[in-house]
Motif scaffolding. Structure first.
Motif, PDB file in Angstrom:
ATOM      1  N   PRO A 464       0.807  -1.223   0.000  1.00 11.74           N
ATOM      2  CA  PRO A 464       0.000   0.000   0.000  1.00 11.74           C
ATOM      3  C   PRO A 464       0.840   1.273   0.000  1.00 11.74           C
ATOM      4  N   ALA A 465       1.548   1.511  -1.081  1.00 12.99           N
ATOM      5  CA  ALA A 465       2.489   2.632  -1.143  1.00 12.99           C
ATOM      6  C   ALA A 465       1.785   3.980  -1.020  1.00 12.99           C
ATOM      7  N   GLN A 466       0.701   4.174  -1.786  1.00 15.08           N
ATOM      8  CA  GLN A 466       0.031   5.472  -1.763  1.00 15.08           C
ATOM      9  C   GLN A 466      -0.637   5.722  -0.411  1.00 15.08           C
ATOM     10  N   ASN A 506      -4.184  -3.258  -7.556  1.00 19.44           N
ATOM     11  CA  ASN A 506      -4.597  -2.157  -6.675  1.00 19.44           C
ATOM     12  C   ASN A 506      -4.100  -0.805  -7.188  1.00 19.44           C
ATOM     13  N   ALA A 507      -4.702  -0.353  -8.285  1.00 19.50           N
ATOM     14  CA  ALA A 507      -4.256   0.878  -8.942  1.00 19.50           C
ATOM     15  C   ALA A 507      -4.259   2.068  -7.992  1.00 19.50           C
ATOM     16  N   LYS A 508      -5.145   2.073  -7.011  1.00 19.57           N
ATOM     17  CA  LYS A 508      -5.233   3.201  -6.077  1.00 19.57           C
ATOM     18  C   LYS A 508      -3.968   3.350  -5.237  1.00 19.57           C
ATOM     19  N   GLU A 509      -3.133   2.331  -5.208  1.00 20.71           N
ATOM     20  CA  GLU A 509      -1.899   2.397  -4.427  1.00 20.71           C
ATOM     21  C   GLU A 509      -0.694   2.832  -5.267  1.00 20.71           C
ATOM     22  N   SER A 510      -0.950   3.294  -6.491  1.00 21.65           N
ATOM     23  CA  SER A 510       0.128   3.821  -7.341  1.00 21.65           C
ATOM     24  C   SER A 510       0.770   5.031  -6.676  1.00 21.65           C
ATOM     25  N   ILE A 511       2.076   5.147  -6.834  1.00 18.01           N
ATOM     26  CA  ILE A 511       2.812   6.278  -6.270  1.00 18.01           C
ATOM     27  C   ILE A 511       3.671   6.891  -7.376  1.00 18.01           C
TER      28      ILE A 511
END
Length: 580
Positions: A464-466, A506-511
């Motif tokens: 979960p980077a973002q 999990n595209a939402k966790e893109s950073i």
């Protein structure tokens, strides 16, 4: 080298209080200079003197510091950055694996695998003593343990020991000839305590299938004939070469005192547990260690405060080795998430086994270990893959903060699953997230070996980077070589796309790449406790520099992935350029 620029001498004679301005050994001008200092705009040029940054600024400012003896490099608009820093790697092991038969995580049909192994053996790359030993094997093979047995327990393999070492470092497989040599049979498996037995693949009658995990895998792996001293030194040289090639000028060696025959997951350090430290010392003595090595000494997960004295004794034996520092210790909190290993410690049980994996640290005592480490001015770097392992690691650090509110640069690495409740705790406790974001991809590991076995909510927070970044957590880049490539440019691009052969994870966790540039420079330097020396381009810091072949701020993610380093400088000296 101390010189003075012409024209300043007269002023200095009339103004004795004016500090002497040193002339630069090296100036790099006409570029796009990323300093690694948050909020600072791009510069054009850098001056270097005696291996340190002298000036970062405009072409005119930097050229004013040059004289006839100064080496000049026209960057011609190319990007110049601080050297990349890897906060979790096993580079000597990674290089050693690269010198022998290595599948590099490729999954071949079993007939093709058998033929490839035969070819590798014929090429002289597959043997450790008389054992066929293959590195870099994908976890996807372990579901086929019985099929592996059918192929590698008969014919030419009936009396030939074969060992397949998992690329994850936690799992592997051995054929019956190897099991016979090690006296591993149904009777032994049946006699094991339940926890130990869970680390051995076996049939209903306890006959081993050849699959092993964690400490039981260590017991198989440790019986492979160890490489000779010359081979290990060659691997150490290769480790430095490969890292410099990718622009990496510093790394955290995450188990520097562990040797090839040691059990990593049930490690018991002695005063003679030197691991790869003598190799780093040898390279340093020969002027070949063109990188900063922050060596973490592996401690048993159940260590008590008194046990740290053994590690302190080892550190003292290597004090004063140039470019080698000892920031603290590394601890395994759990294992791996992928089926069939499932040794990661998870909050919700695995769907297939209804078990919660294996928590290696003791929650009642881990905080005491953190406190003891802090009293020695050591950080604790914790391997935590599952969400429960992450939680208990943070709990231990929270215990230390109650006794001493001043945070230290402790770090937790891997972070495959993190419960959202923990996101704010990282920042509150000053804990660095050391992340291998090359793994943030939709592939067989995440989609086939994890997704069917964990809860939907847990799956949605893989790497979960973002979420961590948005919570203000300091994210530092890492590779875990040889588990994956030491190339930071691959990881930086992957952190943005999170694309894989099976879709997007999990595209939402893109950073974004800007955050990742800091992750591999100043943030990583903080994790190594070297941020006063490296990690950004500022006067007085060591001149670890890289020149890139493309504008990494504007190219596409695909182009970013393929970034090449044109030159690497360590302490102002060029240590890598592509061969002509």
């Amino acid at each position: 080298m101390m010189r003075f620029t012409p024209g300043l001498l007269a002023a200095m004679l009339t103004l004795p209080s004016l500090q002497a301005m040193a002339a630069a050994d090296l100036v790099l001008t006409n570029g796009k200079v990323f300093t690694g200092i948050p909020g600072q705009s791009m510069a054009n040029a850098v001056a270097v003197e005696n291996g340190k940054i002298l000036k970062v600024g405009s072409d005119a400012e930097v050229n004013a510091l040059a004289d006839a003896q100064t080496q000049r490099i026209d960057l011609a608009g190319k990007v110049l950055m601080p050297g990349m820093i890897d906060t979790h790697s096993h580079p000597v092991v990674g290089a050693l694996d690269s010198l022998r038969a290595n599948l590099l995580d490729e999954v071949k049909p079993l007939p093709d695998l058998e033929q490839w192994i035969i070819e590798q053996d014929q090429a002289g790359l597959a043997r450790a003593g008389d054992v066929i030993s293959i590195a870099g094997v994908s976890s996807a093979y372990w579901e086929q343990s019985r099929e592996l047995g059918k192929r590698f327990n008969q014919g030419r393999w009936a009396e030939q020991p074969v060992v397949l070492s998992g690329i994850d470092g936690h799992t592997g497989w051995a054929n019956n000839a190897m099991l016979k040599r090690l006296k591993i049979n149904a009777a032994l498996v049946k006699s094991l305590p339940e926890k130990e037995r869970s680390f051995v693949g076996h049939e209903a009658d306890f006959t081993p299938t050849g699959f092993f995990a964690e400490s039981r895998w260590d017991q198989v792996r440790s019986q492979l004939p160890a490489p000779g001293d010359e081979v290990m030194l060659k691997a150490a040289r290769e480790a430095v070469k490969v890292n410099n090639q990718y622009g990496v000028t510093a790394w955290m060696d995450a188990a520097a005192n562990a040797g090839s025959g040691d059990s990593l997951f049930d490690f018991k350090a002695t005063e003679q547990s030197y691991g790869v430290l003598p190799l780093y010392r040898k390279l340093a003595e020969q002027g070949e260690l063109s990188a900063h090595v922050a060596a973490l000494l592996l401690a048993n997960p159940k260590s008590r405060p008194a046990d740290l004295e053994v590690l302190a004794t080892v550190m003292k034996k290597f004090e004063g080795v140039p470019n080698l520092t000892f920031p603290g210790i590394k601890v395994f909190a759990d294992g791996v998430l992928e089926f069939p290993g499932q040794t990661a410690a998870v909050i919700a049980p695995f769907k297939n086994s209804q078990k919660n994996g294996q928590l290696l640290i003791e929650p009642a005592h881990f905080g005491e270990l953190v406190v003891a480490a802090e009293k020695r001015d050591w950080i604790v770097h914790t391997h935590a893959v599952g969400d429960r392992a992450v939680r208990e690691s943070l709990n231990g650090i929270e215990y230390a903060r109650k006794l001493n509110p001043t945070p230290m640069a402790h770090s937790i690495t891997h972070l495959q699953l993190v419960d959202p409740k923990e996101f704010p705790r990282f920042k509150q406790l000053g804990v660095i997230a050391s992340m291998q974001l090359l793994w943030a991809t939709a592939e067989s590991y995440t989609e086939e070996l994890v997704k069917p076995y964990v809860s939907a909510s847990a799956y949605g927070y893989q790497y979960p980077a973002q979420s961590l970044h948005s919570a203000g957590v300091l994210i530092a880049g890492a590779s875990d070589w040889p588990v994956s490539s030491p190339n930071p440019w691959n990881a930086i691009a992957q952190a943005s796309t999170r694309k894989g052969p099976l879709g997007v994870l999990n595209a939402k966790e893109s950073i974004d790449r800007q955050a990742m540039f800091y992750a591999y420079t100043i943030n990583a330097a903080k994790a190594l406790r070297l941020d006063r020396q490296i990690g950004s381009l500022a006067p007085g810091k060591q001149a670890d520099l890289i020149i890139l072949d493309r504008d990494v701020f504007n190219v596409s993610d695909d182009e970013l992935f393929d970034t090449k380093v044109l030159k690497t400088f360590f302490a102002g000296k060029q240590v890598y350029a592509p061969e002509a």
